[in-house]
Structures are given as structure tokens and as C-alpha cells.
Scaffold this motif. Structure first.
Motif, PDB file in Angstrom:
ATOM      1  N   ALA A  33       0.840  -1.201   0.000  1.00  0.00           N
ATOM      2  CA  ALA A  33       0.000   0.000   0.000  1.00  0.00           C
ATOM      3  C   ALA A  33       0.873   1.247   0.000  1.00  0.00           C
ATOM      4  N   LYS A  39      -2.815  -1.311  -2.952  1.00  0.00           N
ATOM      5  CA  LYS A  39      -3.704  -0.202  -2.602  1.00  0.00           C
ATOM      6  C   LYS A  39      -2.951   1.126  -2.661  1.00  0.00           C
ATOM      7  N   ARG A  49      -6.234  -0.994  -6.230  1.00  0.00           N
ATOM      8  CA  ARG A  49      -7.335  -0.090  -5.942  1.00  0.00           C
ATOM      9  C   ARG A  49      -6.834   1.224  -5.344  1.00  0.00           C
ATOM     10  N   LEU A  83      -7.772   0.458   3.296  1.00  0.00           N
ATOM     11  CA  LEU A  83      -6.602  -0.317   2.876  1.00  0.00           C
ATOM     12  C   LEU A  83      -6.812  -1.821   3.051  1.00  0.00           C
ATOM     13  N   SER A  89     -14.310  -1.767  -4.199  1.00  0.00           N
ATOM     14  CA  SER A  89     -13.549  -0.584  -4.590  1.00  0.00           C
ATOM     15  C   SER A  89     -14.307   0.683  -4.184  1.00  0.00           C
TER      16      SER A  89
END
Length: 234
Positions: free
Chosen positions: A80, A130, A174, A213, A220
Motif C-alpha cells: 500500500a 492499494k 485499488r 486499505l 472498490s
């Protein structure tokens, strides 16, 4: 890399909302690479296998490259990327000179764009990568002339988040934009005392950030407006 423990890069993670996000992630089993422009003792005493601070300056593109490389070297990958670092302006789009406009866009927009590009191969390699972009309610409406230049930069940040979201559609990376209003940090220091007592807490934003996260790619979320008061959304 294995799904757990996940690794997050958080820019501006040594104070304010960024520090709250780092603490929230650490408390829930994440490992965190913190990007900070100045030296910090915020993580002294923590296991360096769980959290480390690295030099990151949004006005120095080389520091972005070095930070990504150091994170992969020390943590093994990136799950992330949290774009939290940013600067404020209280100048209008008419009064601000080109130098201020350029600096605001460099820090708030261009650096997150470059950093995402550099981390992208590692996000693709993660189980479900993410990206979290700290935008603002200012990205969604302009209330005063003095807020207009800042709003311009945050509107660009919000568009960047949507662009990243589309780029990751097929790969299941995402991206979500968080759009908070006033938060009880240094940026809200000039608010009246009564309003300061009511503003959103950094810890509140951090809880929302972690939730986003940790959502699966099948859920989404494009953007989340966050306000300390009920206000019309338009």
C-alpha cells in the motif's frame, strides 16, 4: 510476497494525520515505511522490522526513488502507498505568484504522481495493491478566495486518485481518495476554540484509512468525504 504482514509506505508520517495512520496500521499488524522530510524520533523504541523512517522530500524526485528502493530492500515489497504529505496555501488564485503555484502543485500533485509511478511495479506484484490519496473537501468545493489556490491543488489530487483507480482496474490495484474537512492538526490551529473542539480527530481519519486499505479488491471505494459537521455535498 505473502499477504501478511502487509507493508505500507506513508508520506508525511511523522506528524498529524500521517502519524495517526502509521500508529493505526502498526496496531493492526502492518509494517510501515515512513517518509519524512526531517529526522524524527516518533518511532524510537519500535522494532525496525515493523517501522522505519526514511528521508522523503516532495520537492526532491531523487528522494522518492531512494525511498521506494529502500522500502523494497528492507521490507521485501509494497502492499500500500499512502499519499499524506502536502502543504497549505492561503492565497487566492489571483494573488498567488507563479512560484507559489508551482510549489503547491509540485508537492501536492506532481510528487504523489511520480511516487505512484515508481511504486507501481511493486503494487502490481502485491496480492492486492492499494493507493490512498489524502485529498480534501476543498477538492470538492471552493468556499472563499483565500482557499482557492489550495482547492485547485486538491482538485488536481482528487483527479489524480481517480486516474490511478482507472489505471489499476484490470490489475486489481485499488485507489481511494479521502476528502476530510478540518482535522485537529497544526493546519486547523487558527480555527476558533469551539470549532477546534469539534473538528475531526486524526485518529478518526486513520481508522477510515485502515479500513479502506484492508478492503478486498472486490469492494472498490472511489472517494470518502469526511467532515466534522453536516454540510451539503455538491
Amino acid at each position: 510476497m505473502s499477504a501478511l504482514p502487509r507493508v505500507a509506505m506513508v508520506s508525511g508520517g511523522n506528524r498529524g494525520i500521517g502519524l495517526a495512520i502509521v500508529r493505526e496500521l502498526l496496531a493492526h499488524g502492518w509494517r510501515v515505511s515512513v517518509g519524512t522530510r526531517s529526522a524524527t524520533d516518533a518511532f524510537d523504541g519500535h522494532d525496525p522490522a515493523q517501522v522505519r523512517a526514511y528521508r522523503f522530500d516532495a520537492e526532491d524526485a531523487r528522494s522518492e526513488t531512494d525511498w521506494v528502493a529502500a522500502t523494497v530492500r528492507d521490507f521485501g515489497g509494497i502492499d500500500a502507498l499512502v499519499h499524506n504529505a502536502g502543504i497549505l496555501s492561503t492565497r487566492s488564485v489571483i494573488d498567488a505568484d507563479d512560484a507559489e503555484v508551482d510549489r503547491l502543485l509540485e508537492v501536492n500533485v506532481k510528487s504523489p504522481l511520480r511516487l505512484t509511478r515508481k511504486a507501481w511495479p511493486h503494487l502490481l506484484a502485491a496480492d492486492e495493491g492499494k493507493v490512498l490519496v489524502m485529498a480534501s473537501l476543498a477538492a470538492k468545493r471552493v468556499r472563499t478566495a483565500d482557499a482557492s489556490l489550495y482547492a485547485l491543488s486538491k482538485a488536481a489530487v482528487l483527479s489524480l486518485a481517480h486516474g490511478i483507480r482507472h489505471c489499476g482496474a484490470e490489475s486489481r490495484v485499488r485507489c481511494t481518495a479521502l476528502c476530510p474537512g478540518f482535522v485537529a492538526t497544526d493546519m486547523a490551529a487558527g480555527l476558533p476554540p469551539e470549532q477546534q473542539r469539534q473538528t475531526t480527530r486524526p485518529e478518526d481519519v486513520a481508522r477510515i484509512a485502515r479500513t479502506v486499505l484492508e478492503l478486498p479488491a472486490s469492494a472498490s471505494v472511489a472517494e470518502i468525504p469526511i467532515s466534522w459537521t453536516v454540510e451539503p455535498q455538491y
